[in-house]
Every structure is written in C-alpha cells, then in structure tokens.
Design a protein around this motif. Structure first.
Motif, PDB file in Angstrom:
ATOM      1  N   ARG A 168      40.223  17.249  74.262  1.00  0.00           N
ATOM      2  CA  ARG A 168      39.831  18.290  75.229  1.00  0.00           C
ATOM      3  C   ARG A 168      38.722  17.767  76.156  1.00  0.00           C
ATOM      4  NH1 ARG A 168      41.668  21.011  70.896  1.00  0.00           N
ATOM      5  NH2 ARG A 168      42.498  23.137  71.085  1.00  0.00           N
ATOM      6  N   ALA A 169      37.789  17.037  75.557  1.00  0.00           N
ATOM      7  CA  ALA A 169      36.654  16.526  76.356  1.00  0.00           C
ATOM      8  C   ALA A 169      37.144  15.568  77.446  1.00  0.00           C
ATOM      9  CB  ALA A 169      35.660  15.818  75.447  1.00  0.00           C
ATOM     10  N   ALA A 201      38.764  17.423  80.269  1.00  0.00           N
ATOM     11  CA  ALA A 201      37.706  17.961  81.148  1.00  0.00           C
ATOM     12  C   ALA A 201      37.174  16.865  82.076  1.00  0.00           C
ATOM     13  CB  ALA A 201      36.579  18.554  80.308  1.00  0.00           C
ATOM     14  N   LYS A 202      36.962  15.687  81.512  1.00  0.00           N
ATOM     15  CA  LYS A 202      36.449  14.569  82.317  1.00  0.00           C
ATOM     16  C   LYS A 202      37.426  14.196  83.430  1.00  0.00           C
ATOM     17  CE  LYS A 202      33.928  12.038  79.125  1.00  0.00           C
ATOM     18  NZ  LYS A 202      34.042  10.954  78.144  1.00  0.00           N
ATOM     19  N   ASN A 217      35.481  22.586  83.835  1.00  0.00           N
ATOM     20  CA  ASN A 217      34.497  22.706  82.759  1.00  0.00           C
ATOM     21  C   ASN A 217      35.182  22.922  81.412  1.00  0.00           C
ATOM     22  OD1 ASN A 217      34.729  25.527  82.143  1.00  0.00           O
ATOM     23  ND2 ASN A 217      33.690  25.934  84.102  1.00  0.00           N
ATOM     24  N   LYS A 218      34.440  22.643  80.333  1.00  0.00           N
ATOM     25  CA  LYS A 218      35.038  22.635  78.994  1.00  0.00           C
ATOM     26  C   LYS A 218      35.629  23.984  78.604  1.00  0.00           C
ATOM     27  CE  LYS A 218      32.610  18.722  77.076  1.00  0.00           C
ATOM     28  NZ  LYS A 218      31.557  18.224  76.189  1.00  0.00           N
ATOM     29  N   SER A 251      39.428  24.590  77.550  1.00  0.00           N
ATOM     30  CA  SER A 251      39.676  25.170  76.238  1.00  0.00           C
ATOM     31  C   SER A 251      40.625  26.373  76.320  1.00  0.00           C
ATOM     32  CB  SER A 251      38.339  25.567  75.633  1.00  0.00           C
ATOM     33  OG  SER A 251      38.538  25.857  74.300  1.00  0.00           O
TER      34      SER A 251
END
Ligand SMILES: [Zn+2]
Length: 396
Positions: free
Chosen positions: A32-33, A36-37, A42-43, A47
């Motif tokens: 997930r991170a 986002a990158k 945004n996280k 999510s």
C-alpha cells in the motif's frame, strides 16, 4: 439528479481507483505504501480504494513482502483470474477463438475452418466457438466479462461492419446479435487493428510506439500503433491498404477496384494460382509442397514475397515506422517469403526510412488479432467496472 459537485467528486474518486488498480496491475506485488508513493495519493485514499478493490476481488493480499526495516508489509496483487475474456478472430476462411484471463494469458483455444459461407452460417459457427469457450471458462467472480470480435473489413465506431468484401458482408449488425445471445458486452473491431494492439500488448515489442502490423490472410489489412496509440482514422476505417492499387490495369478485386495489393501478395494469389475452386486447405497444401522442395510452390511464395515487399515499402515511405510486423496465416510461409520481401522493401523504400527500421514476422503465432480482441474486452471491463457505484453485474 446528481449535482455537478457530487458528480465531480464521484469522477475523482473513480479516477483514483483506476489509478490504484492500474498501479497494482503494473507493479504486482506491491505494498500500500508503494502504491501511495507511485501514485502520489495519500495513504488514506489508497487504503480506502484498496479495500473496495479487495471487496470486488479485483486484487488480493499476500503475506509479508520484503522489509526495508521495521514490520514487513502485506503485498497487493492483481487478481487476473477474477474474470475471463473471449477474443475471436474471424478470417475469410477460419474462426479462431481464445479464452484469456484478465492479463491475456490463454486458457482456452478453438479453431475452425470454412469456405464460402453465408453470414447466417458464419454466425452459427461463431456461436459454436463462443459456447465452447464459455463452457471451458473456470469458475470465477465475474465469469465472462466480454467478447471481442475481430472482422476482416471496415468497422465503424459503433461496431457495425460496413463492408467486408472477402466475406461478402455489408452493413452487418453482429454486435447486438451477440449481446442479446450472451448478455455481456461485445466489442467489434477491424482484425488488423486488433492485431496491431495484440502485438503492442503481448508481442516482443511492447515498448514500441510506432508499430505497423500487416495482417496477411486471404486479404491484407494493416493496423497502426502511432505515438503509442492505436490509430483508427476519422471514421475507424484506417488501414484498408490491401485495396490500394499496385497495377492500374490489373485483375478485378471483390471491392470493385482493379489491381489491389492483396490480389498479388496474399493467400488470394495462391488460391488463384492453384485452382479456381480451391478449398481452404490451399495454403497448407502449398506449404507442404514447398517443404518437399516443389519448385513451382517455392517460386509462387517467392513471387508473393516480392509483392508483399512492394506494399510494405509503400507503408514505410508513408509512415516511417520503427517496426513492421507481418502476421496472420501467411506468416507460416516466412521461410520462403522473407528474403524476397526484404529485398524488395530494401530496393523500394527510401534509404533514410530504413535506418532504424525493423521488419519481422509475428512471434504470437497467428494469435495477434484474437489476443488484441480479448484485451479490448477485458480492458473495457476493468474501466467500466470502476465507473459504476455498484460492482459489475455478475454472470454466474
Ligand atoms: Zn480491392
């Protein structure tokens, strides 16, 4: 009624979801991170989109991935087995049907030959091919997400076949007929366009932005990937190059014109040579003859190769492509076509056009068009399923 503000929020939300899904499709497995990158979202947004995609079973989670220190993250993967797509390539004397998952991996295949059939008889054969592939479809959440059909003729943007001279089709509405029978979305497209797209998506030249696919069967159709996109022309009719005259006083073509390229450089040239009433096996018989060293058969292929090269040179001079790919049934005669074709192209195309040029035969084993159609179909599904508030209707 939806107010503009709500509509815009809805569009943005679904745009984010498409972005998240595309990122997971292209980079599976991914955390997930990292989504986002890569997306810049945004996280929290990632999510919530991820949990919707998990509910829809378009993605799934897999145990901890590599850690860069700290707790190892759960990885996300695209669920290519959430549904299946059917890609059909209708030739002038055959139907090839493929069943693929949502990544284009082939899980079922059926081929049937025919000669001189009416539209009604061909549709019966198409039904048979589709029924067979549907019966072979593995259990999945969305089952068959769509059917794509490539046709050797001019198809308008609404999927109506305006003209397919080698099949004797004019103003044919195959799309509503198929949609009614199978109750799923149907895409109809010119088979050479589909072949070009199949090459771009699944061939060895996936990163190629200027690619021309020359489909050589009973007729010749040409599909263009220009600047990375499939080029269809204003009405969707680009690529009818098989009907460009190369002999002004030449033979009469079924399109009404004289001296069309495809009369000299396709299976038609073989059929004419072999027998006025030749059956669909002609190419296969000629291939066997050439393999056994039959001089006349080899000479016929050499001659076809030469004419093929003349037309390919016209394409090169007009479009300055990086890659020209020869595909469809006549690619089976590569051994005898290639050298005369390359020689003719070298002599006919302008020298500066040839510097970065690569001419090759399809590596997809006559599957380019059917794979391209399967991809049109599942990509449509992945797009439309995200544009609806409720998940896509299931066909179980
Ligand atoms: Zn013609």
């Amino acid at each position: 009624m939806i107010s503009n503000r709500t509509w815009n929020q809805f569009k943005i939300k679904n745009g984010n979801k498409t972005l998240v899904l595309d990122t997971i499709r292209n980079h599976s497995p991914i955390s997930r991170a990292d989504v986002a990158k890569k997306t810049g979202l945004n996280k929290g947004t990632v999510s919530s989109q991820v949990s919707e995609l998990l509910d829809e079973e378009l993605i799934y989670e897999k145990g901890p991935g590599k850690s860069s220190g700290g707790r190892r993250p759960v990885m996300l993967l695209f669920n290519q087995k959430a549904g299946y797509s059917i890609g059909i390539d209708i030739g002038v004397n055959y139907i090839l049907g493929l069943l693929t998952d949502l990544e284009g991996n082939i899980v079922g295949e059926t081929f049937t030959g025919f000669k001189n059939l009416s539209y009604q008889s061909i549709t019966k054969k198409i039904f048979h091919v589709v029924d067979e592939l549907m019966a072979a479809c593995p259990l999945s959440k969305y089952h068959i997400v769509g059917i794509g059909i490539g046709v050797p003729g001019a198809v308008n943007k609404h999927g109506q076949v305006l003209y397919a001279p080698n099949l004797g089709w004019q103003n044919i509405d195959l799309k509503p007929l198929m949609e009614k029978r199978y109750d799923c979305p149907v895409v109809i497209e010119n088979e050479a366009n589909a072949g070009a797209y199949g090459e771009k998506r699944f061939g060895p030249n996936v990163n190629e932005n200027d690619l021309v696919y020359v489909s050589v069967g009973v007729g010749i159709g040409v599909g263009f990937i220009l600047n990375g996109e499939l080029y269809r022309g204003t009405g969707g009719f680009s690529g009818e190059m098989g009907h460009t005259s190369i002999e002004v006083n030449g033979q009469k073509c079924r399109c009404g014109n004289r001296g069309c390229w495809e009369l000299y450089a396709s299976e038609q040239a073989l059929i004419k040579k072999a027998d006025e009433n030749a059956d669909p096996e002609t190419l296969e018989i000629m291939l066997k003859k050439a393999e056994s060293g039959d001089k006349e058969a080899i000479e016929t292929f050499h001659n076809i190769g030469k004419y093929l090269g003349a037309g390919v040179a016209n394409i090169i001079n007009s479009f300055n492509p990086k890659q020209v790919i020869i595909g469809n049934r006549l690619a089976a005669a590569k051994r005898w076509l290639e050298n005369p074709m390359l020689e003719q192209t070298k002599n006919s195309a302008l020298w500066f056009q040839q510097e970065e040029l690569e001419i090759s035969f399809s590596a997809l084993n006559t599957h380019s068009a059917a794979l391209g159609m399967a991809a049109f179909s599942f990509e449509n599904f992945l797009k439309t399923s995200l544009q609806q508030e409720t998940p896509y209707i299931e066909h179980q």
